[in-house]
Design a protein around this motif. Structure first.
Motif, PDB file in Angstrom:
ATOM      1  N   VAL A   1     -18.810 -69.266  -3.375  1.00  0.00           N
ATOM      2  CA  VAL A   1     -19.050 -69.424  -4.814  1.00  0.00           C
ATOM      3  C   VAL A   1     -17.748 -69.745  -5.537  1.00  0.00           C
ATOM      4  O   VAL A   1     -17.724 -70.551  -6.478  1.00  0.00           O
ATOM      5  CB  VAL A   1     -19.706 -68.152  -5.391  1.00  0.00           C
ATOM      6  N   PHE A   2     -16.646 -69.126  -5.102  1.00  0.00           N
ATOM      7  CA  PHE A   2     -15.344 -69.406  -5.712  1.00  0.00           C
ATOM      8  C   PHE A   2     -14.985 -70.885  -5.584  1.00  0.00           C
ATOM      9  O   PHE A   2     -14.606 -71.537  -6.574  1.00  0.00           O
ATOM     10  CB  PHE A   2     -14.268 -68.549  -5.044  1.00  0.00           C
ATOM     11  N   VAL A   3     -15.095 -71.428  -4.388  1.00  0.00           N
ATOM     12  CA  VAL A   3     -14.771 -72.842  -4.166  1.00  0.00           C
ATOM     13  C   VAL A   3     -15.702 -73.733  -4.989  1.00  0.00           C
ATOM     14  O   VAL A   3     -15.258 -74.722  -5.594  1.00  0.00           O
ATOM     15  CB  VAL A   3     -14.881 -73.188  -2.665  1.00  0.00           C
ATOM     16  N   LEU A   4     -16.968 -73.381  -5.049  1.00  0.00           N
ATOM     17  CA  LEU A   4     -17.930 -74.165  -5.824  1.00  0.00           C
ATOM     18  C   LEU A   4     -17.572 -74.165  -7.304  1.00  0.00           C
ATOM     19  O   LEU A   4     -17.627 -75.213  -7.973  1.00  0.00           O
ATOM     20  CB  LEU A   4     -19.336 -73.597  -5.621  1.00  0.00           C
ATOM     21  N   LEU A   5     -17.196 -73.017  -7.828  1.00  0.00           N
ATOM     22  CA  LEU A   5     -16.844 -72.930  -9.250  1.00  0.00           C
ATOM     23  C   LEU A   5     -15.554 -73.686  -9.560  1.00  0.00           C
ATOM     24  O   LEU A   5     -15.493 -74.460 -10.526  1.00  0.00           O
ATOM     25  CB  LEU A   5     -16.693 -71.458  -9.658  1.00  0.00           C
ATOM     26  N   VAL A   6     -14.522 -73.457  -8.752  1.00  0.00           N
ATOM     27  CA  VAL A   6     -13.226 -74.077  -9.027  1.00  0.00           C
ATOM     28  C   VAL A   6     -13.319 -75.603  -8.928  1.00  0.00           C
ATOM     29  O   VAL A   6     -12.900 -76.329  -9.847  1.00  0.00           O
ATOM     30  CB  VAL A   6     -12.152 -73.547  -8.058  1.00  0.00           C
ATOM     31  N   ILE A   7     -13.882 -76.095  -7.843  1.00  0.00           N
ATOM     32  CA  ILE A   7     -13.959 -77.542  -7.649  1.00  0.00           C
ATOM     33  C   ILE A   7     -15.023 -78.163  -8.546  1.00  0.00           C
ATOM     34  O   ILE A   7     -14.785 -79.193  -9.195  1.00  0.00           O
ATOM     35  CB  ILE A   7     -14.217 -77.876  -6.175  1.00  0.00           C
TER      36      ILE A   7
ATOM     37  N   CYS B   1     -14.876 -63.968  -8.568  1.00  0.00           N
ATOM     38  CA  CYS B   1     -15.283 -63.908  -7.160  1.00  0.00           C
ATOM     39  C   CYS B   1     -14.186 -63.287  -6.303  1.00  0.00           C
ATOM     40  O   CYS B   1     -14.467 -62.466  -5.414  1.00  0.00           O
ATOM     41  CB  CYS B   1     -15.614 -65.306  -6.651  1.00  0.00           C
ATOM     42  N   VAL B   2     -12.935 -63.666  -6.555  1.00  0.00           N
ATOM     43  CA  VAL B   2     -11.822 -63.107  -5.787  1.00  0.00           C
ATOM     44  C   VAL B   2     -11.674 -61.618  -6.079  1.00  0.00           C
ATOM     45  O   VAL B   2     -11.401 -60.814  -5.169  1.00  0.00           O
ATOM     46  CB  VAL B   2     -10.519 -63.866  -6.119  1.00  0.00           C
ATOM     47  N   ILE B   3     -11.865 -61.236  -7.328  1.00  0.00           N
ATOM     48  CA  ILE B   3     -11.816 -59.820  -7.702  1.00  0.00           C
ATOM     49  C   ILE B   3     -12.896 -59.036  -6.957  1.00  0.00           C
ATOM     50  O   ILE B   3     -12.635 -57.951  -6.414  1.00  0.00           O
ATOM     51  CB  ILE B   3     -11.989 -59.674  -9.223  1.00  0.00           C
ATOM     52  N   THR B   4     -14.089 -59.588  -6.914  1.00  0.00           N
ATOM     53  CA  THR B   4     -15.204 -58.910  -6.232  1.00  0.00           C
ATOM     54  C   THR B   4     -14.914 -58.721  -4.752  1.00  0.00           C
ATOM     55  O   THR B   4     -15.113 -57.630  -4.200  1.00  0.00           O
ATOM     56  CB  THR B   4     -16.496 -59.724  -6.411  1.00  0.00           C
ATOM     57  N   LEU B   5     -14.419 -59.772  -4.096  1.00  0.00           N
ATOM     58  CA  LEU B   5     -14.106 -59.661  -2.669  1.00  0.00           C
ATOM     59  C   LEU B   5     -12.985 -58.661  -2.438  1.00  0.00           C
ATOM     60  O   LEU B   5     -13.026 -57.895  -1.467  1.00  0.00           O
ATOM     61  CB  LEU B   5     -13.717 -61.030  -2.113  1.00  0.00           C
ATOM     62  N   GLY B   6     -11.986 -58.648  -3.318  1.00  0.00           N
ATOM     63  CA  GLY B   6     -10.896 -57.698  -3.162  1.00  0.00           C
ATOM     64  C   GLY B   6     -11.379 -56.257  -3.211  1.00  0.00           C
ATOM     65  O   GLY B   6     -10.983 -55.428  -2.381  1.00  0.00           O
ATOM     66  N   VAL B   7     -12.245 -55.958  -4.159  1.00  0.00           N
ATOM     67  CA  VAL B   7     -12.785 -54.598  -4.271  1.00  0.00           C
ATOM     68  C   VAL B   7     -13.612 -54.247  -3.030  1.00  0.00           C
ATOM     69  O   VAL B   7     -13.465 -53.158  -2.456  1.00  0.00           O
ATOM     70  CB  VAL B   7     -13.646 -54.468  -5.541  1.00  0.00           C
TER      71      VAL B   7
ATOM     72  N   ILE C   1      -3.710 -65.763  -8.448  1.00  0.00           N
ATOM     73  CA  ILE C   1      -5.090 -65.378  -8.136  1.00  0.00           C
ATOM     74  C   ILE C   1      -5.133 -64.464  -6.917  1.00  0.00           C
ATOM     75  O   ILE C   1      -5.885 -63.473  -6.890  1.00  0.00           O
ATOM     76  CB  ILE C   1      -5.958 -66.628  -7.910  1.00  0.00           C
ATOM     77  N   ALA C   2      -4.336 -64.766  -5.895  1.00  0.00           N
ATOM     78  CA  ALA C   2      -4.309 -63.914  -4.700  1.00  0.00           C
ATOM     79  C   ALA C   2      -3.788 -62.523  -5.036  1.00  0.00           C
ATOM     80  O   ALA C   2      -4.310 -61.512  -4.535  1.00  0.00           O
ATOM     81  CB  ALA C   2      -3.457 -64.561  -3.615  1.00  0.00           C
ATOM     82  N   LEU C   3      -2.770 -62.445  -5.886  1.00  0.00           N
ATOM     83  CA  LEU C   3      -2.241 -61.143  -6.297  1.00  0.00           C
ATOM     84  C   LEU C   3      -3.227 -60.395  -7.185  1.00  0.00           C
ATOM     85  O   LEU C   3      -3.334 -59.165  -7.108  1.00  0.00           O
ATOM     86  CB  LEU C   3      -0.912 -61.328  -7.031  1.00  0.00           C
ATOM     87  N   LEU C   4      -3.965 -61.123  -8.024  1.00  0.00           N
ATOM     88  CA  LEU C   4      -4.998 -60.478  -8.843  1.00  0.00           C
ATOM     89  C   LEU C   4      -6.087 -59.886  -7.950  1.00  0.00           C
ATOM     90  O   LEU C   4      -6.573 -58.768  -8.186  1.00  0.00           O
ATOM     91  CB  LEU C   4      -5.597 -61.489  -9.815  1.00  0.00           C
ATOM     92  N   GLY C   5      -6.466 -60.618  -6.905  1.00  0.00           N
ATOM     93  CA  GLY C   5      -7.422 -60.081  -5.947  1.00  0.00           C
ATOM     94  C   GLY C   5      -6.859 -58.901  -5.178  1.00  0.00           C
ATOM     95  O   GLY C   5      -7.577 -57.931  -4.895  1.00  0.00           O
TER      96      GLY C   5
ATOM     97  N   ALA D   1     -19.059 -50.671  -7.326  1.00  0.00           N
ATOM     98  CA  ALA D   1     -19.512 -51.055  -8.664  1.00  0.00           C
ATOM     99  C   ALA D   1     -18.519 -50.608  -9.733  1.00  0.00           C
ATOM    100  O   ALA D   1     -18.221 -51.353 -10.678  1.00  0.00           O
ATOM    101  CB  ALA D   1     -20.895 -50.463  -8.932  1.00  0.00           C
ATOM    102  N   GLY D   2     -17.993 -49.406  -9.590  1.00  0.00           N
ATOM    103  CA  GLY D   2     -17.049 -48.894 -10.566  1.00  0.00           C
ATOM    104  C   GLY D   2     -15.758 -49.701 -10.592  1.00  0.00           C
ATOM    105  O   GLY D   2     -15.241 -50.034 -11.665  1.00  0.00           O
ATOM    106  N   ALA D   3     -15.234 -50.031  -9.421  1.00  0.00           N
ATOM    107  CA  ALA D   3     -13.977 -50.783  -9.355  1.00  0.00           C
ATOM    108  C   ALA D   3     -14.151 -52.210  -9.869  1.00  0.00           C
ATOM    109  O   ALA D   3     -13.277 -52.745 -10.555  1.00  0.00           O
ATOM    110  CB  ALA D   3     -13.457 -50.796  -7.918  1.00  0.00           C
ATOM    111  N   ILE D   4     -15.282 -52.845  -9.543  1.00  0.00           N
ATOM    112  CA  ILE D   4     -15.542 -54.200 -10.042  1.00  0.00           C
ATOM    113  C   ILE D   4     -15.664 -54.195 -11.559  1.00  0.00           C
ATOM    114  O   ILE D   4     -15.138 -55.079 -12.254  1.00  0.00           O
ATOM    115  CB  ILE D   4     -16.815 -54.781  -9.388  1.00  0.00           C
ATOM    116  N   THR D   5     -16.338 -53.198 -12.104  1.00  0.00           N
ATOM    117  CA  THR D   5     -16.478 -53.087 -13.560  1.00  0.00           C
ATOM    118  C   THR D   5     -15.116 -52.932 -14.225  1.00  0.00           C
ATOM    119  O   THR D   5     -14.825 -53.556 -15.247  1.00  0.00           O
ATOM    120  CB  THR D   5     -17.374 -51.899 -13.921  1.00  0.00           C
ATOM    121  N   ILE D   6     -14.268 -52.091 -13.642  1.00  0.00           N
ATOM    122  CA  ILE D   6     -12.926 -51.894 -14.191  1.00  0.00           C
ATOM    123  C   ILE D   6     -12.146 -53.205 -14.183  1.00  0.00           C
ATOM    124  O   ILE D   6     -11.498 -53.577 -15.168  1.00  0.00           O
ATOM    125  CB  ILE D   6     -12.177 -50.812 -13.396  1.00  0.00           C
ATOM    126  N   MET D   7     -12.209 -53.941 -13.093  1.00  0.00           N
ATOM    127  CA  MET D   7     -11.437 -55.177 -12.976  1.00  0.00           C
ATOM    128  C   MET D   7     -11.959 -56.266 -13.910  1.00  0.00           C
ATOM    129  O   MET D   7     -11.161 -57.023 -14.483  1.00  0.00           O
ATOM    130  CB  MET D   7     -11.458 -55.667 -11.531  1.00  0.00           C
TER     131      MET D   7
END
Length: 292
Positions: free
Chosen positions: A63-69, A107-113, A191-195, A209-215
């Motif tokens: 989804v990340f690649v689809l959105l960015v490109i 998307c990167v935030i979600t995967l990181g969490v 972006i990598a550091l944000l993730g 869910a809690g960590a994704i909401t916070i981010m």
């Protein structure tokens, strides 16, 4: 008649794995189980197997690649079809990749969490810690693998968008070397550091869910709050929220800041590095004190 008891040497020979009473082992015996000292490379290999095996990785990065490109090319094509050559003369063509990167960062935030918090949710973190009792090594291995995956995926995506936008917007000016570097390599690092920051928050919160909401709140809340601050007494706070909001920091990499003051150049990268380092230290300390 009593059965004669075997002598001590005969009893020991019957049980070849038996340890002698005085603690000495049998001469010439070698254990069939190899003893290998593990290291960070073993943990990284394990985490690489995990991240490429779970469905969340392919879905979120897809989804990340689809959105960015998709959004990056769509915006550039729309502007190329409707904007005049005069209005595009001073535009940086790389800046139109901002919209896709901003949405894709979720998307990167979600995967990181999920890289850390999901293991606590399923209980698999116990198995991980049994396999690698050095907890700091586990967190470091997850961080290295995730950062590499996020950076490479982002770099490839934004590079495709950058090259396509320059080709589509032939009326725009040619980006400088610094603009190319910040708009591809710099934004990918950010972006990598944000993730990675999200991964560490997932380790601290231990709830997906809690960590994704916070981010998501960290990314969007400052800008949204600033938009609705109309009081003159809050003007200083409003300006600071604008300047240091993550959307504005992303726009700095494209030489298109939302404000005339605040971070510029490579400043957003140093800010996210400092925040990530502080969060990592906190997560490491908590990891050593908490029970799994």
């Amino acid at each position: 008649m009593s059965t004669p008891q075997p002598s001590m040497p005969q009893a020991q020979a019957a049980v070849p794995n038996r340890q002698a009473a005085d603690g000495s082992s049998y001469p010439g015996y070698t254990s069939p189980i190899p003893v290998v000292r593990t290291h960070l490379g073993n943990a990284i290999a394990s985490e690489w197997t995990k991240i490429r095996s779970v469905r969340s990785t392919s879905w979120t990065l897809g989804v990340f690649v689809l959105l960015v490109i998709g959004i990056g090319l769509g915006v550039a094509a729309l502007i190329a079809a409707n904007a005049s050559t005069e209005s595009m003369r001073d535009q940086n063509p790389l800046s139109f990749g901002f919209f896709g990167v901003l949405l894709g960062s979720i998307c990167v935030i979600t995967l990181g969490v999920l890289t850390t918090a999901s293991e606590y949710g399923t209980g698999m973190i116990r198995t991980t810690m049994v396999a690698c009792p050095t907890r700091g090594r586990v967190l470091a291995a997850k961080s290295v693998v995730f950062f590499a995956v996020a950076f490479v995926t982002t770099l490839v995506s934004v590079l495709v968008v950058a090259l396509a936008d320059v080709a589509l917007l032939d009326g725009a000016r040619t980006p400088t070397g610094q603009e190319w570097l910040r708009g591809t390599f710099g934004i990918s690092l950010y972006i990598a550091l944000l993730g990675l920051f999200s991964l560490i928050i997932g380790s601290i919160i231990r709830h997906s869910a809690g960590a994704i909401t916070i981010m998501i709140g960290v990314v969007l809340a400052p800008l949204v709050i600033a938009l609705f601050m109309f009081s003159r007494s809050l003007e200083g706070l409003r300006q600071a929220l604008f300047e240091y909001s993550i959307p504005n920091q992303l726009s700095v990499f494209y030489s298109n800041s939302l404000t005339e003051t605040g971070p510029s150049g490579w400043d957003p990268l140093w800010i996210i590095i400092g925040a990530t380092a502080a969060a990592f230290a906190c997560a490491f300390a908590l990891l050593e004190k908490r029970d799994v």
